[in-house]
Design a protein around this motif. Structure first.
Motif, PDB file in Angstrom:
ATOM      1  N   THR A 280     -15.608 -73.292  29.542  1.00 50.22           N
ATOM      2  CA  THR A 280     -13.964 -72.868  29.219  1.00 50.22           C
ATOM      3  C   THR A 280     -13.535 -74.006  28.307  1.00 50.22           C
ATOM      4  O   THR A 280     -13.808 -75.121  28.148  1.00 50.22           O
ATOM      5  N   TRP A 281     -12.316 -73.654  27.487  1.00 47.14           N
ATOM      6  CA  TRP A 281     -11.761 -74.529  26.421  1.00 47.14           C
ATOM      7  C   TRP A 281     -10.535 -74.908  26.800  1.00 47.14           C
ATOM      8  O   TRP A 281      -9.791 -74.264  27.709  1.00 47.14           O
TER       9      TRP A 281
ATOM     10  N   MET B 133      -5.947 -70.534  20.838  1.00 47.75           N
ATOM     11  CA  MET B 133      -6.773 -70.383  22.056  1.00 47.75           C
ATOM     12  C   MET B 133      -5.770 -70.886  23.270  1.00 47.75           C
ATOM     13  O   MET B 133      -4.642 -71.277  23.037  1.00 47.75           O
ATOM     14  N   THR B 134      -5.867 -70.508  24.397  1.00 48.97           N
ATOM     15  CA  THR B 134      -5.372 -70.833  25.838  1.00 48.97           C
ATOM     16  C   THR B 134      -6.235 -71.647  26.522  1.00 48.97           C
ATOM     17  O   THR B 134      -7.513 -71.435  26.645  1.00 48.97           O
TER      18      THR B 134
ATOM     19  N   ASP C 246      -9.697 -70.539  28.529  1.00 47.99           N
ATOM     20  CA  ASP C 246     -10.295 -69.386  27.760  1.00 47.99           C
ATOM     21  C   ASP C 246     -11.893 -69.470  28.012  1.00 47.99           C
ATOM     22  O   ASP C 246     -12.437 -70.763  27.714  1.00 47.99           O
TER      23      ASP C 246
ATOM     24  N   GLN D  58      -1.710 -58.360  16.538  1.00 50.11           N
ATOM     25  CA  GLN D  58      -2.081 -59.692  15.741  1.00 50.11           C
ATOM     26  C   GLN D  58      -2.410 -59.260  14.310  1.00 50.11           C
ATOM     27  O   GLN D  58      -2.679 -59.907  13.568  1.00 50.11           O
TER      28      GLN D  58
ATOM     29  N   TYR E  99     -13.136 -64.887  21.817  1.00 55.44           N
ATOM     30  CA  TYR E  99     -12.726 -65.343  20.339  1.00 55.44           C
ATOM     31  C   TYR E  99     -11.330 -65.378  20.178  1.00 55.44           C
ATOM     32  O   TYR E  99     -10.765 -64.449  19.442  1.00 55.44           O
ATOM     33  N   THR E 100     -10.363 -66.070  20.740  1.00 55.57           N
ATOM     34  CA  THR E 100      -8.836 -66.217  20.531  1.00 55.57           C
ATOM     35  C   THR E 100      -7.942 -64.948  20.764  1.00 55.57           C
ATOM     36  O   THR E 100      -8.665 -64.078  20.930  1.00 55.57           O
ATOM     37  N   LYS E 101      -6.706 -65.214  20.837  1.00 57.34           N
ATOM     38  CA  LYS E 101      -5.778 -64.526  20.785  1.00 57.34           C
ATOM     39  C   LYS E 101      -5.687 -63.466  19.905  1.00 57.34           C
ATOM     40  O   LYS E 101      -5.322 -62.246  19.851  1.00 57.34           O
TER      41      LYS E 101
ATOM     42  N   TYR F  62      -8.275 -62.058  18.397  1.00 58.74           N
ATOM     43  CA  TYR F  62      -9.192 -60.978  18.748  1.00 58.74           C
ATOM     44  C   TYR F  62      -9.075 -60.737  20.220  1.00 58.74           C
ATOM     45  O   TYR F  62     -10.314 -60.067  20.735  1.00 58.74           O
TER      46      TYR F  62
ATOM     47  N   GLN G  87      -8.548 -62.173  23.291  1.00 58.00           N
ATOM     48  CA  GLN G  87      -8.620 -62.998  24.049  1.00 58.00           C
ATOM     49  C   GLN G  87      -9.453 -62.554  25.220  1.00 58.00           C
ATOM     50  O   GLN G  87      -9.196 -62.615  26.613  1.00 58.00           O
TER      51      GLN G  87
END
Length: 393
Positions: free
Chosen positions: A5-6, A52-53, A56, A112, A121-123, A125, A127
């Motif tokens: 997790t990030w 990112m959150t 994630d 987006q 890969y991030t909000k 794309y 999440q």
């Protein structure tokens, strides 16, 4: 289950998170047996934090064994061994009909303004929870998963998730003429495979990097290399080796974090210090890429040649030398790999016991999932000869 997790810049952790479950009739859940760390993951680790959150789940290069399928799935069953493409595509929309699976209209992240959803890969794309985990929910499982035979080790097939299709597309987009030449900038995993694929297809390959371990790996596979740490004028060196013209094509396998761009590096660093609410729109609408590799590619390609960009870029107003591109008559091709478009020509090569692309000689480190934080740090610092790291749950 355990998952990577990030939690912030250079802060990834292995934590207990809820097990994934079937949510839609066309879902599947797989038990992950291997998952790669991609160079693109380092962008999340280093640069793209504003998208990112915390918490994630990372990772977009997984393979494993099917555990459960939704009620609409007829092509998979529990026990099937599968590789999961990094992009999520339906297989039946207009863009999928064009074999442009990275632009799937069913999973496009329209809020987006982006293409098909990606794992981990991030909000930007979608999440979607990623595959550096013990289990993974796979949407659009009626199309995405690639069945592979039982028996051979994971490394024979794992790179079908991203590395091999991305490299194959980069070479295809480079449009190298028969018996022609190509320069590959960057000898990370994608660049290594670009060089090997181009050579396998009969082209002359020059490959550029400044890291000894990467250069040695390329040499081991018969690639002609240029050590950027010793050559001050790489485009000039390429021209000297190609009758003064440059190569027919160039592949940029580096992207936004190229070395040799101090001003852009400073912009990336300063942006990373801003609050996410300020940094995200700035990154989405400004020029924050380090363009050294791309600028060298423009100088390296011969007049009338093709530049294929597979390294990830993220800025909207990055300055390009348009006069130079126009005067040289350069063609640019780029984009996310349409993974399943390229599986058919690649599959015979990975199932060949002769291993013509050397898939068994790419990973430099194999580490348990619990050691993911150390693996990310090692990969980011290019320590201990790290070129490709695989995680084993």
């Amino acid at each position: 289950m355990k998952a990577v997790t990030w939690h912030g810049k250079r802060d990834v952790r292995v934590e207990e998170v809820p097990d994934p479950a079937i949510k839609e009739p066309n879902d599947a859940v797989i038990r992950v047996t291997s998952s790669g760390i991609c160079g693109s993951d380092l962008h999340l680790y280093e640069v793209l934090g504003p998208f990112m959150t915390e918490g994630d789940i990372l990772g977009h290069e997984p393979m494993g064994v099917v555990e459960e399928v939704g009620s609409a799935i007829t092509t998979l069953k529990p026990g099937d061994r599968v590789v999961i493409p990094f992009n999520i595509s339906c297989g039946h929309c207009h863009m999928c009909g064009l074999e442009m699976y990275a632009q799937c209209e069913t999973t496009q992240v329209r809020e987006q303004g982006m293409g098909a959803a990606l794992f981990g890969y991030t909000k930007l794309y979608g999440q979607v929870p990623g595959g550096q985990a013990e289990y993974l929910r796979v949407p659009e499982a009626q199309f995405g998963p690639i069945k592979v035979p039982d028996g051979p080790p994971d490394e024979r097939f794992l790179y079908l998730s991203d590395v091999l299709p991305t490299a194959w597309q980069a070479v295809a987009y480079a449009d190298i003429p028969e018996g022609g030449s190509v320069t590959v900038f960057g000898l990370g995993p994608i660049g290594q495979m670009c060089a090997r694929i181009a050579r396998h297809l009969g082209h002359r390959v020059l490959a550029v990097d400044g890291i000894t371990a990467r250069l040695e790996l390329a040499r081991r596979h018969g690639i002609e290399v240029i050590d950027a740490s010793e050559v001050t004028d790489v485009p000039g060196e390429v021209r000297e080796r190609t009758s003064g013209r440059g190569t027919d094509s160039v592949i940029d396998a580096v992207g936004m974090e190229a070395h040799g761009s101090p001003a852009a590096k400073l912009a990336q660093t300063l942006t990373g210090l801003l609050p996410d609410a300020v940094a995200a729109p700035l990154m989405a609408n400004a020029g924050v890429d380090r363009l050294n590799a791309l600028n060298q590619a423009i100088e390296t390609v011969r007049r009338g040649g093709v530049i294929s960009i597979t390294g990830v870029y993220g800025g909207m107003t990055d300055p390009l030398p348009m006069l130079r591109l126009f005067d040289k008559g350069v063609t640019l091709r780029m984009g996310q790999a349409h993974v399943k478009r390229w599986v058919s020509p690649i599959m015979p090569l990975v199932t060949d016991d002769g291993d013509p692309l050397g898939v068994m000689d790419l990973a430099t480190h194999r580490m348990p999932l619990d050691q993911a934080p150390q693996a990310y740090e090692m990969f980011q610092k290019k320590a201990d000869g790290a070129v490709k790291i695989l995680l084993k749950p």
